[in-house]
Design a protein around this motif. Structure first.
Motif, mmCIF file in Angstrom:
data_model
loop_
_atom_site.group_PDB
_atom_site.id
_atom_site.type_symbol
_atom_site.label_atom_id
_atom_site.label_comp_id
_atom_site.label_asym_id
_atom_site.label_seq_id
_atom_site.Cartn_x
_atom_site.Cartn_y
_atom_site.Cartn_z
ATOM 1 N N VAL A 57 -0.494 1.135 4.765
ATOM 2 C CA VAL A 57 -1.384 0.406 3.866
ATOM 3 C C VAL A 57 -0.655 -0.817 3.306
ATOM 4 O O VAL A 57 0.541 -0.986 3.533
ATOM 5 C CB VAL A 57 -1.889 1.326 2.723
ATOM 6 C CG1 VAL A 57 -2.780 2.434 3.266
ATOM 7 C CG2 VAL A 57 -0.737 1.913 1.924
ATOM 8 N N THR A 58 -1.363 -1.633 2.556
ATOM 9 C CA THR A 58 -0.754 -2.835 1.995
ATOM 10 C C THR A 58 -0.073 -2.581 0.658
ATOM 11 O O THR A 58 0.681 -3.429 0.183
ATOM 12 C CB THR A 58 -1.802 -3.950 1.818
ATOM 13 O OG1 THR A 58 -2.870 -3.444 1.009
ATOM 14 C CG2 THR A 58 -2.337 -4.410 3.164
ATOM 15 N N GLY A 59 -0.308 -1.432 0.029
ATOM 16 C CA GLY A 59 0.324 -1.100 -1.241
ATOM 17 C C GLY A 59 -0.201 0.215 -1.770
ATOM 18 O O GLY A 59 -1.148 0.785 -1.211
ATOM 19 N N PRO A 60 0.416 0.705 -2.848
ATOM 20 C CA PRO A 60 -0.056 1.969 -3.426
ATOM 21 C C PRO A 60 -1.537 1.880 -3.789
ATOM 22 O O PRO A 60 -1.996 0.865 -4.309
ATOM 23 C CB PRO A 60 0.796 2.143 -4.684
ATOM 24 C CG PRO A 60 1.965 1.246 -4.481
ATOM 25 C CD PRO A 60 1.504 0.125 -3.598
ATOM 26 N N ASP A 61 -2.274 2.920 -3.479
ATOM 27 C CA ASP A 61 -3.702 3.010 -3.766
ATOM 28 C C ASP A 61 -4.569 2.028 -2.997
ATOM 29 O O ASP A 61 -5.745 1.867 -3.295
ATOM 30 C CB ASP A 61 -3.981 2.890 -5.269
ATOM 31 C CG ASP A 61 -3.554 4.136 -6.002
ATOM 32 O OD1 ASP A 61 -3.731 5.239 -5.454
ATOM 33 O OD2 ASP A 61 -3.045 4.012 -7.119
ATOM 34 N N PRO A 80 -6.831 0.926 0.149
ATOM 35 C CA PRO A 80 -7.658 1.734 1.055
ATOM 36 C C PRO A 80 -6.998 1.913 2.417
ATOM 37 O O PRO A 80 -6.135 1.130 2.816
ATOM 38 C CB PRO A 80 -8.966 0.948 1.167
ATOM 39 C CG PRO A 80 -8.705 -0.387 0.604
ATOM 40 C CD PRO A 80 -7.469 -0.325 -0.231
ATOM 41 N N LEU A 81 -7.419 2.953 3.130
ATOM 42 C CA LEU A 81 -6.847 3.256 4.438
ATOM 43 C C LEU A 81 -6.968 2.093 5.410
ATOM 44 O O LEU A 81 -6.150 1.944 6.299
ATOM 45 C CB LEU A 81 -7.539 4.482 5.050
ATOM 46 C CG LEU A 81 -7.420 5.793 4.307
ATOM 47 C CD1 LEU A 81 -8.113 6.901 5.095
ATOM 48 C CD2 LEU A 81 -5.982 6.149 4.033
ATOM 49 N N ASN A 82 -7.980 1.257 5.236
ATOM 50 C CA ASN A 82 -8.204 0.141 6.156
ATOM 51 C C ASN A 82 -7.656 -1.183 5.630
ATOM 52 O O ASN A 82 -8.050 -2.249 6.086
ATOM 53 C CB ASN A 82 -9.695 0.008 6.474
ATOM 54 C CG ASN A 82 -10.522 -0.272 5.243
ATOM 55 O OD1 ASN A 82 -10.012 -0.362 4.125
ATOM 56 N ND2 ASN A 82 -11.827 -0.405 5.431
ATOM 57 N N SER A 83 -6.719 -1.114 4.682
ATOM 58 C CA SER A 83 -6.222 -2.351 4.055
ATOM 59 C C SER A 83 -5.292 -3.156 4.960
ATOM 60 O O SER A 83 -5.073 -4.337 4.715
ATOM 61 C CB SER A 83 -5.513 -2.029 2.737
ATOM 62 O OG SER A 83 -4.366 -1.222 2.957
ATOM 63 N N LEU A 84 -4.743 -2.555 5.994
ATOM 64 C CA LEU A 84 -3.851 -3.270 6.903
ATOM 65 C C LEU A 84 -4.511 -3.345 8.278
ATOM 66 O O LEU A 84 -4.927 -2.324 8.830
ATOM 67 C CB LEU A 84 -2.503 -2.540 7.021
ATOM 68 C CG LEU A 84 -1.448 -3.310 7.784
ATOM 69 C CD1 LEU A 84 -0.770 -4.320 6.865
ATOM 70 C CD2 LEU A 84 -0.421 -2.361 8.359
ATOM 71 N N SER A 85 -4.598 -4.523 8.809
ATOM 72 C CA SER A 85 -5.209 -4.702 10.127
ATOM 73 C C SER A 85 -4.411 -3.943 11.191
ATOM 74 O O SER A 85 -3.180 -4.051 11.231
ATOM 75 C CB SER A 85 -5.254 -6.185 10.472
ATOM 76 O OG SER A 85 -5.723 -6.361 11.788
ATOM 77 N N SER A 109 0.058 7.331 -3.468
ATOM 78 C CA SER A 109 -1.253 7.039 -4.050
ATOM 79 C C SER A 109 -1.336 7.727 -5.412
ATOM 80 O O SER A 109 -0.504 8.579 -5.742
ATOM 81 C CB SER A 109 -2.363 7.556 -3.133
ATOM 82 O OG SER A 109 -2.390 8.973 -3.158
ATOM 83 N N ALA A 110 -2.339 7.383 -6.189
ATOM 84 C CA ALA A 110 -2.540 8.027 -7.487
ATOM 85 C C ALA A 110 -2.755 9.527 -7.331
ATOM 86 O O ALA A 110 -2.431 10.316 -8.225
ATOM 87 C CB ALA A 110 -3.729 7.394 -8.207
ATOM 88 N N TRP A 152 2.496 4.611 3.495
ATOM 89 C CA TRP A 152 3.603 3.778 3.952
ATOM 90 C C TRP A 152 3.223 2.313 3.888
ATOM 91 O O TRP A 152 2.070 1.956 4.115
ATOM 92 C CB TRP A 152 3.984 4.178 5.378
ATOM 93 C CG TRP A 152 4.278 5.634 5.466
ATOM 94 C CD1 TRP A 152 3.379 6.635 5.714
ATOM 95 C CD2 TRP A 152 5.517 6.271 5.223
ATOM 96 N NE1 TRP A 152 4.026 7.856 5.658
ATOM 97 C CE2 TRP A 152 5.329 7.664 5.358
ATOM 98 C CE3 TRP A 152 6.792 5.798 4.912
ATOM 99 C CZ2 TRP A 152 6.358 8.587 5.191
ATOM 100 C CZ3 TRP A 152 7.822 6.720 4.763
ATOM 101 C CH2 TRP A 152 7.599 8.086 4.907
ATOM 102 N N ILE A 153 4.207 1.485 3.571
ATOM 103 C CA ILE A 153 4.032 0.028 3.597
ATOM 104 C C ILE A 153 5.110 -0.555 4.514
ATOM 105 O O ILE A 153 6.174 0.045 4.700
ATOM 106 C CB ILE A 153 4.132 -0.609 2.193
ATOM 107 C CG1 ILE A 153 5.466 -0.285 1.532
ATOM 108 C CG2 ILE A 153 2.966 -0.163 1.326
ATOM 109 C CD1 ILE A 153 5.746 -1.042 0.247
#
Length: 138
Positions: free
Chosen positions: A100-104, A106-111, A126-127, A133-134
């Motif tokens: 992902v792109t950062g904590p919390d 969404p699952l689809n935040s990274l292409s 996550s919260a 992972w980033i």
């Protein structure tokens, strides 16, 4: 969304994760790390164990990008990734999660086209206390 099934052997993993700490079970006699957690060491058959902190750094060992048909909550997020991370300080241990792109995020935040086998990653939580992972170098 699915949540982990927590058993007696794995409960400490999730307790540490809820505190933002990545730990793995290790044999208290031969020091061999093991995952998934279990009562007996597969190397020396000892029942003594401890939970050791790890750096949370690793490399993408494998990944998939699921496509429909998916469970309804996940279908709304597609495309997203599921990665397998080989831990830097315990290379025989591999954990499954999402890049992902950062904590919390969404699952689809990274292409998905940004994912590479061997890419260096760092754990974030996550919260809800789930390890994600980033990329170390975004």
């Amino acid at each position: 969304m699915l949540t982990p099934v927590i058993d007696e052997d794995g409960a400490p993993f999730w307790e540490y994760a809820a505190q933002g700490e990545l730990r793995v079970q290790a044999c208290a006699d031969c020091a061999e790390p093991r995952f998934p957690p279990r009562p007996c060491c597969p190397h020396c058959q000892s029942f003594a164990s401890e939970w050791r902190p790890v750096s949370g750094r690793g490399r993408v060992w494998s990944y998939v990008v699921p496509h429909p048909p998916l469970l309804p909550d996940y279908a709304e997020l597609a495309p997203y990734n599921v990665i397998v991370v080989e831990l830097a300080d315990a290379p025989r241990i591999r954990l499954v999660g999402n890049l992902v792109t950062g904590p919390d995020a969404p699952l689809n935040s990274l292409s998905p086209d940004r994912i590479r086998i061997g890419a260096r990653v760092q754990v974030v939580f996550s919260a809800a206390g789930l390890p994600q992972w980033i990329l170390e170098r975004p």
